[in-house]
Design a protein around this motif. Structure first.
Motif, PDB file in Angstrom:
ATOM      1  N   MET A   1      56.181 -28.988  49.234  1.00  0.00           N
ATOM      2  CA  MET A   1      57.931 -29.174  48.955  1.00  0.00           C
ATOM      3  C   MET A   1      58.138 -29.221  47.102  1.00  0.00           C
ATOM      4  O   MET A   1      59.144 -28.096  47.232  1.00  0.00           O
ATOM      5  CB  MET A   1      58.637 -30.557  49.678  1.00  0.00           C
ATOM      6  N   LYS A   2      56.937 -28.985  47.146  1.00  0.00           N
ATOM      7  CA  LYS A   2      57.238 -28.634  45.192  1.00  0.00           C
ATOM      8  C   LYS A   2      57.457 -27.693  44.811  1.00  0.00           C
ATOM      9  O   LYS A   2      57.991 -27.165  43.681  1.00  0.00           O
ATOM     10  CB  LYS A   2      55.883 -29.441  44.439  1.00  0.00           C
ATOM     11  N   TYR A   4      58.289 -25.392  46.566  1.00  0.00           N
ATOM     12  CA  TYR A   4      60.163 -24.745  47.011  1.00  0.00           C
ATOM     13  C   TYR A   4      61.081 -25.520  46.206  1.00  0.00           C
ATOM     14  O   TYR A   4      61.935 -24.491  45.920  1.00  0.00           O
ATOM     15  CB  TYR A   4      59.976 -25.181  48.601  1.00  0.00           C
ATOM     16  N   MET A   5      60.668 -26.212  45.494  1.00  0.00           N
ATOM     17  CA  MET A   5      61.676 -26.903  44.707  1.00  0.00           C
ATOM     18  C   MET A   5      61.489 -26.094  43.367  1.00  0.00           C
ATOM     19  O   MET A   5      62.403 -25.557  42.683  1.00  0.00           O
ATOM     20  CB  MET A   5      61.777 -28.185  44.073  1.00  0.00           C
ATOM     21  N   LYS A   6      60.289 -25.886  42.755  1.00  0.00           N
ATOM     22  CA  LYS A   6      60.353 -25.056  41.837  1.00  0.00           C
ATOM     23  C   LYS A   6      60.903 -24.065  42.276  1.00  0.00           C
ATOM     24  O   LYS A   6      61.648 -23.763  41.078  1.00  0.00           O
ATOM     25  CB  LYS A   6      58.609 -24.929  40.663  1.00  0.00           C
ATOM     26  N   ASN A  25      56.599 -21.994  53.526  1.00  0.00           N
ATOM     27  CA  ASN A  25      56.706 -23.169  54.282  1.00  0.00           C
ATOM     28  C   ASN A  25      57.917 -23.744  54.828  1.00  0.00           C
ATOM     29  O   ASN A  25      57.685 -24.958  55.716  1.00  0.00           O
ATOM     30  CB  ASN A  25      55.206 -23.735  53.576  1.00  0.00           C
ATOM     31  N   THR A  26      59.043 -23.839  53.915  1.00  0.00           N
ATOM     32  CA  THR A  26      59.970 -25.280  54.660  1.00  0.00           C
ATOM     33  C   THR A  26      60.617 -24.251  55.871  1.00  0.00           C
ATOM     34  O   THR A  26      61.178 -24.579  56.012  1.00  0.00           O
ATOM     35  CB  THR A  26      60.865 -24.366  52.914  1.00  0.00           C
TER      36      THR A  26
ATOM     37  N   LEU B  84      61.882 -35.284  44.405  1.00  0.00           N
ATOM     38  CA  LEU B  84      60.501 -35.489  44.004  1.00  0.00           C
ATOM     39  C   LEU B  84      60.565 -36.508  43.051  1.00  0.00           C
ATOM     40  O   LEU B  84      59.462 -37.104  42.274  1.00  0.00           O
ATOM     41  CB  LEU B  84      59.247 -34.561  44.152  1.00  0.00           C
ATOM     42  N   TRP B 113      68.695 -32.744  47.528  1.00  0.00           N
ATOM     43  CA  TRP B 113      67.849 -33.386  46.292  1.00  0.00           C
ATOM     44  C   TRP B 113      69.111 -32.187  45.042  1.00  0.00           C
ATOM     45  O   TRP B 113      69.934 -31.394  45.751  1.00  0.00           O
ATOM     46  CB  TRP B 113      66.429 -32.468  46.109  1.00  0.00           C
ATOM     47  N   PHE B 116      65.001 -31.695  38.882  1.00  0.00           N
ATOM     48  CA  PHE B 116      63.316 -31.210  39.507  1.00  0.00           C
ATOM     49  C   PHE B 116      63.226 -31.494  38.145  1.00  0.00           C
ATOM     50  O   PHE B 116      63.603 -30.297  37.053  1.00  0.00           O
ATOM     51  CB  PHE B 116      63.628 -29.430  40.515  1.00  0.00           C
ATOM     52  N   PRO B 128      63.651 -28.384  53.275  1.00  0.00           N
ATOM     53  CA  PRO B 128      63.354 -28.566  54.883  1.00  0.00           C
ATOM     54  C   PRO B 128      62.991 -29.772  55.502  1.00  0.00           C
ATOM     55  O   PRO B 128      62.606 -30.739  55.687  1.00  0.00           O
ATOM     56  CB  PRO B 128      61.890 -27.987  53.965  1.00  0.00           C
TER      57      PRO B 128
END
Lengths: 257, 296
Positions: A1-2, A4-6, A25-26, B84, B113, B116, B128
């Motif tokens: 997930m990291k 994707y968030m980035k 992958n999401t 996160l 969310w 970041f 997701p």
């Protein structure tokens, strides 16, 4: 997930092309990922413009939005509230003088900022004249007392004398006639009075007095500095006027009896 | 008319909402005077607590005055529940202080969310829908609820990106709510927008939610994307509630039963009186569903 968030974060901030692989992958199809960037930009732009209404009125939504975009790109917002967003906007306006060619604009921005700071500052008790009378009545030395401004009181040292125009803009008053503005400094006080933010221009003596108070100088010394700054002025009413304006906190601690 | 759970004929056993079961309005500064003048029995108000995370001044005084007259709910936008990053301790502490001071009858947040590596984006970003993310959300919501000392509701997001997911959204959210011990806030407008943007069936979405988990319903208006038009709707809250959303509200109330319904308006703010006509329509929808239930 990291990853994707980035990728999403980079997309919103606008650093380079979208990392499409990070979305794989999401399950997301990033076709309309721009909506999130637009929403984020719109929220920050709206907050900035609402916190700088006089600047926005002077230069218009379109140009204010362009400045907001520059601010968003240079300011790494971490606070989860947009109340007070745009702390460094006056500095940004000053740094982009070559783009807007409005040398007085920063002075308006500084007043807008002071308004917000005054509006959301902590509540505080107020010094009243009776407090000072009590000190004198108790045989204490009034001139040796050190006064403190309430947290909502903001002293604004302006490069241009724009307080009058700014006040009209803040109150949605029309400015119908052309006004000549010459570059002269002006000192303004912006503070909360009876739960409303108000402002006034300060004389040289008043400015010297307030500056001395901010420097924790005793009351007597602050008044002497006011006399020096305004030798022909009347400083006898200065303290009562300031106390009536509800800008001081009550005295704390022992009096110097 | 204030509808009680007894009058509605159906209590919500697993989720006892303390908000009155009537229509409420998202409180904007422009509405403070109108809100103070309105009959307290027929309305409640919701605010984003982030807009009141200030040290003092009239903003808090206004909110206190509203709170003294009306039921109040907090709807957070800044927690980044699915993020996160560790929770922002300043934000949590401020939120807790506001909850202690104003005692809102309900506290909610978003299943999204918004930050970041410390940077806050001021938007509600999608998660997701995987089992791993579900586990993450359960843990985060448990921590959040513990930190603020309140059980919360989590709101379904607005989706702009279609895709293929391990879980569909109702299953994703329901499992999170059951495991984390929170409730759901059903934003009907978000469901409608997501349906248009990503091709889901909005009625099936709503019917997949266990009624006992839903503690509040939101309605709002949207705008069309300037490029894609009707094919891509944007959750702007800057227009009156659209007819398809009113219809979905009826579906939701019929399935879930009477719940507090909030009318949100954050852009193109109309006069308070204009908003009251939409509020009245939401109130009528609630009364209608109560009447139907009593007849049944």
């Amino acid at each position: 997930m990291k990853s994707y968030m980035k990728a999403m974060a980079d997309s919103i901030v606008g650093t380079g092309p979208l990392d499409v692989e990070a979305f794989e992958n999401t399950g997301f199809d990033p076709k309309f990922v721009r909506v999130y960037s637009n929403n984020s930009a719109s929220a920050l732009r709206g907050a900035l413009l609402s916190n700088y209404p006089s600047v926005t009125t002077l230069i218009g939504d379109e140009y204010a939005s362009a400045l907001a975009r520059i601010y968003r790109e240079t300011d790494r917002t971490t606070r989860r509230t947009l109340v007070g967003y745009g702390e460094r906007f006056p500095e940004l306006i000053g740094a982009h003088l070559d783009k807007h060619n409005l040398p007085y604009l920063q002075s308006f921005a500084r007043l807008d900022r002071a308004w917000t700071q005054a509006h959301i500052a902590p509540d505080s008790a107020t010094l009243v004249m009776q407090d000072l009378a009590n000190i004198v009545g108790a045989g204490a030395d009034l001139e040796s007392q050190t006064l403190s401004l309430k947290p909502d009181v903001k002293l604004v040292d302006l490069d241009w004398p724009v307080l009058g125009i700014w006040s009209k803009l803040r109150q949605n008053e029309a400015i119908s006639e052309a006004m000549e503005l010459n570059q002269n400094p002006e000192q303004a006080l912006v503070w909360r009075y009876q739960n409303e933010v108000i402002s006034r221009s300060l004389s040289a003596g008043e400015f010297a007095f307030i500056t001395a108070i901010l420097q924790d100088k005793p009351l007597g010394e602050a008044l002497n500095l006011a006399i020096v700054a305004l030798p022909d002025g009347d400083v006898t009413t200065l303290l009562p006027k300031m106390v009536e304006a509800e800008i001081f906190q009550p005295l704390t601690g022992d009096t110097d009896a | 008319m204030l509808i009680t759970e007894q009058q509605s004929g159906r209590a919500s056993p697993a989720l006892k909402t303390e908000l009155p079961i009537c229509a409420g309005i998202g409180l904007k500064p422009e509405f403070f005077n109108g809100a103070l003048d309105h009959d307290p029995a027929q309305i409640w108000y919701e605010v984003h607590p982030e807009n009141y995370m200030v040290e003092g001044g009239p903003r808090l005084a206004w909110l206190g005055a509203i709170r003294d007259r009306h039921a109040l709910s907090f709807h957070g936008v800044g927690a980044s529940l699915g993020g996160l990053d560790p929770f922002d301790t300043d934000h949590l502490a401020f939120l807790k202080r506001l909850i202690d001071r104003f005692e809102p009858r309900q506290v909610s947040e978003h299943a999204t969310w918004s930050s970041f590596e410390g940077r806050y984006f001021a938007d509600l970003l999608p998660l997701p829908r995987t089992r791993a993310v579900q586990d993450h959300m359960v843990e985060r919501i448990e921590s959040f609820q513990t930190a603020i000392g309140r059980r919360i509701l989590i709101e379904n997001p607005t989706n702009y990106m279609a895709g293929t997911f391990e879980l569909d959204e109702p299953d994703f959210l329901v499992e999170i709510a059951k495991r984390a011990g929170c409730g759901l806030l059903l934003d009907v407008n978000n469901v409608y927008i997501s349906a248009v943007n990503t091709g889901i069936d909005p009625h099936a979405y709503i019917r997949a939610l266990p009624p006992e988990l839903v503690g509040e319903i939101h309605i709002a208006g949207f705008t069309e994307d300037p490029v894609q038009g009707k094919a891509l709707l944007i959750d702007t809250h800057s227009a009156p509630v659209a007819e398809p959303v009113w219809e979905l509200l009826e579906t939701a109330l019929a399935h879930i039963g009477p719940r507090p319904v909030l009318l949100e308006r954050d852009g193109n703010i109309p006069p308070f009186e204009d908003l009251l006509s939409e509020h009245a329509r939401a109130q009528k929808a609630l009364i209608d569903v109560c009447t139907q239930e009593r007849r049944a």
